[in-house]
Design a protein around this motif. Sequence first.
Motif, PDB file in Angstrom:
ATOM      1  N   ILE A   1      -2.267  42.815  -4.824  1.00 57.47           N
ATOM      2  CA  ILE A   1      -2.884  41.917  -5.292  1.00 57.47           C
ATOM      3  C   ILE A   1      -3.411  41.059  -4.243  1.00 57.47           C
ATOM      4  O   ILE A   1      -2.978  40.239  -3.684  1.00 57.47           O
ATOM      5  CB  ILE A   1      -2.388  41.319  -6.470  1.00 57.47           C
ATOM      6  N   LEU A   2      -4.764  40.932  -4.291  1.00 55.85           N
ATOM      7  CA  LEU A   2      -5.738  39.963  -3.263  1.00 55.85           C
ATOM      8  C   LEU A   2      -6.342  38.989  -4.146  1.00 55.85           C
ATOM      9  O   LEU A   2      -6.808  39.214  -5.338  1.00 55.85           O
ATOM     10  CB  LEU A   2      -6.550  40.605  -2.646  1.00 55.85           C
ATOM     11  N   VAL A   3      -6.302  37.612  -3.577  1.00 51.20           N
ATOM     12  CA  VAL A   3      -6.929  36.625  -4.544  1.00 51.20           C
ATOM     13  C   VAL A   3      -8.037  35.932  -3.598  1.00 51.20           C
ATOM     14  O   VAL A   3      -7.932  36.154  -2.166  1.00 51.20           O
ATOM     15  CB  VAL A   3      -6.041  35.455  -4.885  1.00 51.20           C
ATOM     16  N   GLN A   4      -8.926  35.375  -4.119  1.00 50.59           N
ATOM     17  CA  GLN A   4     -10.217  34.760  -3.363  1.00 50.59           C
ATOM     18  C   GLN A   4     -10.755  33.600  -4.290  1.00 50.59           C
ATOM     19  O   GLN A   4     -10.847  33.612  -5.351  1.00 50.59           O
ATOM     20  CB  GLN A   4     -11.149  35.997  -3.237  1.00 50.59           C
ATOM     21  N   LEU A   5     -11.015  32.568  -3.515  1.00 44.51           N
ATOM     22  CA  LEU A   5     -11.637  31.584  -3.948  1.00 44.51           C
ATOM     23  C   LEU A   5     -13.171  31.678  -3.401  1.00 44.51           C
ATOM     24  O   LEU A   5     -13.627  31.797  -2.302  1.00 44.51           O
ATOM     25  CB  LEU A   5     -11.252  30.095  -3.879  1.00 44.51           C
ATOM     26  N   ALA A   6     -14.329  31.914  -4.183  1.00 40.35           N
ATOM     27  CA  ALA A   6     -15.522  32.094  -3.872  1.00 40.35           C
ATOM     28  C   ALA A   6     -16.525  31.232  -4.461  1.00 40.35           C
ATOM     29  O   ALA A   6     -16.387  30.709  -5.605  1.00 40.35           O
ATOM     30  CB  ALA A   6     -16.038  33.616  -4.619  1.00 40.35           C
TER      31      ALA A   6
END
Length: 471
Positions: free
Chosen positions: A367-372
């Motif tokens: 699982i990868l997370v990102q604030l975009a």
Amino acid sequence: MTGRDMRKRLFAGERLRALRQRAGLGQGAMAARLGISVSYLSQLENDDRPLTSAVLAALGRHHPRELDELEDDDGARRFSATRAALDDPLFAEAPLPPDMLARLVEQQPQFAERFVALHAAYRDSEERLQMMEEAMSSGVSDGGRLPWEEIRDWFHEAGNYVDLLDRRAESLAAAIGPGEPALIGRLRTAHGVGIDTGGDAIDAPLRALDRATRRLSLSPALPPESRRFMLAHQLVALEMEDAISAITESASLRSAESRRLLSIGLANYAAGALLMPYEAFRGAARSLRHDIDRLCRRFAVSFEQACHRLSTLQRPGARGIPFFFCRVDMAGNITKRHSATRLQFARFGGACPLWIVHEAVAIPDRILVQLAETPDGLRYVQMAKGLVKPSGSYARSPRRYAVALGCEVEHARDFIYADGIDIAAPGAATPIGISCRLCPRTDCDQRAFPPADRTIRIDPDRRDIVPYRVG
């Protein structure tokens, strides 16, 4: 309507307490979230004090989809709808204080209603214009939409929620109980359908119903959660045939192929609703802070199925967090998409290369997370996971793809994947767009095409990472 009458209609202590408990919050945590004292919250929950405009505004920021559960009159709903419209980045430079907004809505209710309707029409026209620009820049006319594109648009316009099927699936789930034996038993007793799983031909279909012999064949290569979904699909296709047919016939579709695809899509939707009944799934999602792995275990579904179901929780009066959801293949094609947020996906061509979902395709089971951050200044927290569907044979390649699920940062506290991300840090967000042809950013090193509505400047004596400058 006097101010006193409006305040009387804003006593909602029992419902406020129920909202807090469903969110899994103690009074201290809820008070901190709303910016009030614990004693004041206690007074609100005991109906000793009314909900003020400031408290309503705080509830709208942190629990916007639950706010309608607290509002039992037109005035309160009007306030909520007007506040939601004013949250548009279009009005970010001149926000209205909650008390001023409350007075405006109370004193000018017709104006507030028309403002909300005008804003909704504006958002709809902006989205349609964007779709037209994207189609034109990609060389695709609206009349050239393929059947599956037409069906994806149908579900998008329906808000990815089909109330009739969702409620019937929930009732069916309550009647038959959970688990694969319940599905098989209902197929047998109510529809005379038996199950075959013995065939092992490499080209055998995943699911096939022989209507003459009333036998349903399922591929033995199916993982358990996929087999349950196939059983659920066949059951709802038989149980809800009349409802699915009525919805399909009323849809404005161009071809018989589109109508058949919509029927399949509606049965898939109902199958998900059967395996993950609305209220039970919504309650579990909230209590688990939308931890997808735990939801998968609780409802015996796949990661993708749980993600997709989260994006459908849009029942009026009982909405879940507004999520966007998509599935992307190894080539970057978006094969599933829906957004209950203000983020919209590219309908033609590739998505933004800075989007974490593309990296996830190459890294399965992580699982990868990102604030975009999108060009309009809105920030989203998203998770993405690469998945591999086994083929059941060395002779056939497995299917590799990734799914992504995200929400606006105002819901970060209820989204476990936001833990550890500093959502307020100025440089923490990755600047993303919809697609290169529609993205207005002039300084993106990952740009594959210039924006369709801008000129470009080319200097033969200068070479940057992108070989042109956007005008």
